[in-house]
Write a protein that holds these residues in place. Structure first.
Motif, short mmCIF file in Angstrom:
data_model
loop_
_atom_site.label_atom_id
_atom_site.label_comp_id
_atom_site.label_asym_id
_atom_site.label_seq_id
_atom_site.Cartn_x
_atom_site.Cartn_y
_atom_site.Cartn_z
N ILE A 371 0.88 -1.18 0.00
CA ILE A 371 0.00 0.00 0.00
C ILE A 371 0.91 1.21 0.00
O ILE A 371 1.83 1.30 0.81
CB ILE A 371 -0.88 0.06 1.28
N GLU A 372 0.64 2.13 -0.90
CA GLU A 372 1.47 3.32 -1.01
C GLU A 372 0.66 4.56 -0.61
O GLU A 372 -0.50 4.69 -1.00
CB GLU A 372 1.90 3.49 -2.47
N THR A 373 1.32 5.44 0.16
CA THR A 373 0.72 6.77 0.34
C THR A 373 1.72 7.75 -0.27
O THR A 373 2.91 7.69 0.04
CB THR A 373 0.47 7.11 1.83
N SER A 374 1.24 8.62 -1.14
CA SER A 374 2.14 9.48 -1.90
C SER A 374 1.58 10.90 -1.95
O SER A 374 0.50 11.14 -2.48
CB SER A 374 2.26 8.93 -3.31
N ILE A 375 2.33 11.82 -1.37
CA ILE A 375 1.82 13.19 -1.27
C ILE A 375 2.90 14.15 -1.73
O ILE A 375 4.09 13.93 -1.49
CB ILE A 375 1.36 13.48 0.18
N GLY A 376 2.50 15.20 -2.42
CA GLY A 376 3.45 16.21 -2.89
C GLY A 376 3.70 17.24 -1.79
O GLY A 376 2.75 17.75 -1.19
N VAL A 377 4.97 17.52 -1.54
CA VAL A 377 5.31 18.55 -0.54
C VAL A 377 4.79 19.90 -1.01
O VAL A 377 4.18 20.66 -0.25
CB VAL A 377 6.85 18.65 -0.35
N ASP A 378 5.01 20.17 -2.30
CA ASP A 378 4.66 21.50 -2.82
C ASP A 378 3.15 21.72 -2.84
O ASP A 378 2.66 22.80 -2.52
CB ASP A 378 5.24 21.64 -4.24
N ARG A 379 2.41 20.66 -3.19
CA ARG A 379 0.94 20.81 -3.17
C ARG A 379 0.44 21.00 -1.76
O ARG A 379 -0.52 21.73 -1.52
CB ARG A 379 0.27 19.58 -3.77
N THR A 380 1.08 20.32 -0.79
CA THR A 380 0.68 20.50 0.61
C THR A 380 0.97 21.94 1.03
O THR A 380 0.17 22.58 1.71
CB THR A 380 1.46 19.51 1.50
N PHE A 381 2.12 22.42 0.59
CA PHE A 381 2.50 23.81 0.88
C PHE A 381 1.42 24.74 0.35
O PHE A 381 0.92 25.62 1.05
CB PHE A 381 3.85 24.09 0.19
#
Ligand code: ATP
Length: 510
Positions: A371-381
């Motif tokens: 199971i992968e969780t993948s999040i963009g740092v820049d989008r979170t920013f």
């Protein structure tokens, strides 16, 4: 109330004006879809990464973190499927010469129909007042049902075409839906073509002898190829996870919307290895856990929603996005994917090394599921920053711009401000600064009138201003001003450290 476009413009200009984000290579007129983080942006970004790292690695006994190289053996991208299938369908408008992603044109069309449903709801709400029941309305109103039917039909057709890789069908769907180019307003489209998103480069000093390498389009593969190294050296028992934060590169066709879609960006990914057959339970577990991580920041729940995928990637048996309501609408912020045993099996096949796990409880070896969780740092920013930025009208009629960042993420936790630049106040302020700077990121500022300094700290999101005045010299107390409610209280200097620790604790997740 400013419209979405104005809000977004304000976000971009505020980020630049205060040193959060600059266009890359600006003095050379910039480089499309590449950005630099300035002095404050870097602090905020580091704090976001630290929040994620703590939540994943520090708060979980069975998750460890690595930092793999950006350059990897070129066969990795053959094995992962990226060389053959990491494509976006692109289409050009012959009149405007603008290039679009075919899937995005269709999604935007669907969003317009969703907007019609919202309008119907708003009208009905006005008509029925408090008695309005949205759920009942959208399941019974004829016009809404008709719109919803249209959406479902487009979704179904679109999923079918994408799954069959039917590019001619995709073009036909765009024509059938009457989608026009937003710039030229015409339907004069080229055929749809596939475009690979990986950047290629060469390694070695003699070009002829060198191999083509790819800049990694995701950090996940660095985790998969280290699966055995980590499992064995860390004596990890399934279920366990490997986390990583790092740069990824994609030659995006349409790169716009500021740091939402960049060609060089950063990802925070975690691959969680589980027993085959338990993956959907773990998928649901991580789906919930990850939403909790977002909500713990205090941003209202209605800004987030799940979006389950209709078209599954070649490796997945379940996938969902956590979407956030950006100033330009709901868009993907994070992906949660059940990747089956695809990656480990393929790397076994391509490398000739067996990537399996011996489960001593079951007394058998198997290829773990992931199971992968993948999040963009820049989008979170962008999500956090755009939500935090507000123009407020104060009771006395004046206005202020405030960046209400969650305190643990703010670049500076407090500003130390001598009321005036004389009478020994700067010296006293520096003394306080020197005792607290080992614990907190602080800013010292003695320039301009105190009111202007408060406003500046509001605009960069500093949760507390600590003002040193003449009374400080006699009674060792300071004024602490709260960014959000602007209330001031007197606190003795010796209690400042405890006060800041109490108010700026790391975000905890229930
Ligand atoms: P999209 O559909 O928006 O292109 P994706 O589904 O290709 O995104 P994933 O491959 O799932 O994205 O990547 C995981 C995360 O990485 C995304 O949720 C997003 O936060 C981030 N991300 C992906 N591409 C970019 C990009 N070009 N710029 C910034 N962040 C990105």
């Amino acid at each position: 109330m400013a419209n979405q476009e104005e809000i977004f413009k304000k976000v971009v200009s505020h980020a630049k004006e205060y040193g959060f984000i600059f266009p890359s290579s600006e003095i050379y007129d910039g480089l499309a879809a590449v950005y630099d983080y300035g002095q404050l942006g870097t602090e905020l970004k580091n704090n976001i990464k630290q929040y994620w790292w703590r939540a994943m690695v520090q708060y979980h006994e069975n998750i460890v973190g690595i930092d793999s190289a950006i350059f990897m053996h070129p066969r990795i991208w053959k094995a992962s499927g990226h060389v053959d299938a990491f494509n976006d369908p692109l289409i050009d408008n012959k009149d405007s010469k603008k290039r679009y992603r075919a899937d995005v044109l269709i999604e935007d069309h669907i969003a317009k129909i969703e907007e019609k449903i919202n309008k119907e709801c708003e009208k009905a709400h006005k008509r029925f007042g408090d008695a309005f029941d949205r759920q009942q309305f959208i399941t019974t109103n004829a016009r809404v049902l008709e719109h919803q039917k249209q959406i479902d039909e487009i979704h179904a057709k679109y999923a079918e075409l994408m799954n069959a890789n039917d590019l001619a069908g995709l073009k036909q769907l765009i024509l059938d839906l009457g989608i026009v180019c937003p710039v030229s307003g015409t339907r004069n489209w080229t055929d749809v073509r596939q475009f690979n998103l990986m950047f290629a480069t060469k390694m070695g000093s003699v070009i002829d002898d060198s191999d083509t390498l790819y800049l990694r389009p995701e950090t996940a593969q660095g985790i998969f190829v280290n699966f055995l190294n980590v499992q064995k050296s860390g004596r990890m028992k399934i279920p366990f996870g490997i986390a990583q934060i790092g740069k990824a590169f994609r030659n995006e066709i349409v790169a716009r919307q500021f740091i939402f879609r960049m060609r060089e960006f950063e990802q925070m990914e975690m691959q969680f290895f589980v027993r085959p057959g338990t993956e959907l339970e773990w998928f649901n577990h991580w789906k919930e856990e990850r939403l909790k991580w977002h909500l713990a920041l205090g941003i209202p729940a209605e800004k987030y929603r799940y979006h389950d995928h209709e078209k599954l990637a070649h490796y997945a048996n379940a996938a969902t996005d956590i979407e956030f309501e950006f100033p330009f609408g709901f868009k993907e912020l994070e992906g949660i994917h059940s990747r089956t045993d695809f990656d480990l099996s393929r790397h076994s096949e391509f490398s000739g090394k067996k990537l399996q796990y011996f489960d001593s409880e079951l007394n058998e070896s198997y290829t773990p599921y992931v199971i992968e969780t993948s999040i963009g740092v820049d989008r979170t920013f962008l999500a956090i920053f755009s939500h935090a930025l507000k123009d407020e009208t104060l009771p006395d009629g004046s206005t202020r711009t405030v960046l209400s960042l969650p305190a643990p993420l703010a670049p500076y936790k407090a500003a130390i401000l001598p009321l005036v630049k004389k009478d020994g106040l700067p010296e006293k302020a520096r003394e306080i600064m020197n005792t607290l700077k080992y614990d907190f990121m602080l800013q010292y500022d003695e320039k301009d009138a105190i009111g202007r300094r408060y406003r500046r700290q509001d605009a960069i999101g500093t949760p507390y201003c600590i003002t040193v005045d003449n009374d400080t010299l006699s009674d060792n107390t300071v004024t602490v001003r709260d960014r959000d409610n602007m209330q001031q209280q007197r606190i003795s200097i010796e209690k400042l450290r405890a006060f800041l620790y109490d108010h700026i604790q790391p975000v905890k997740i229930d």
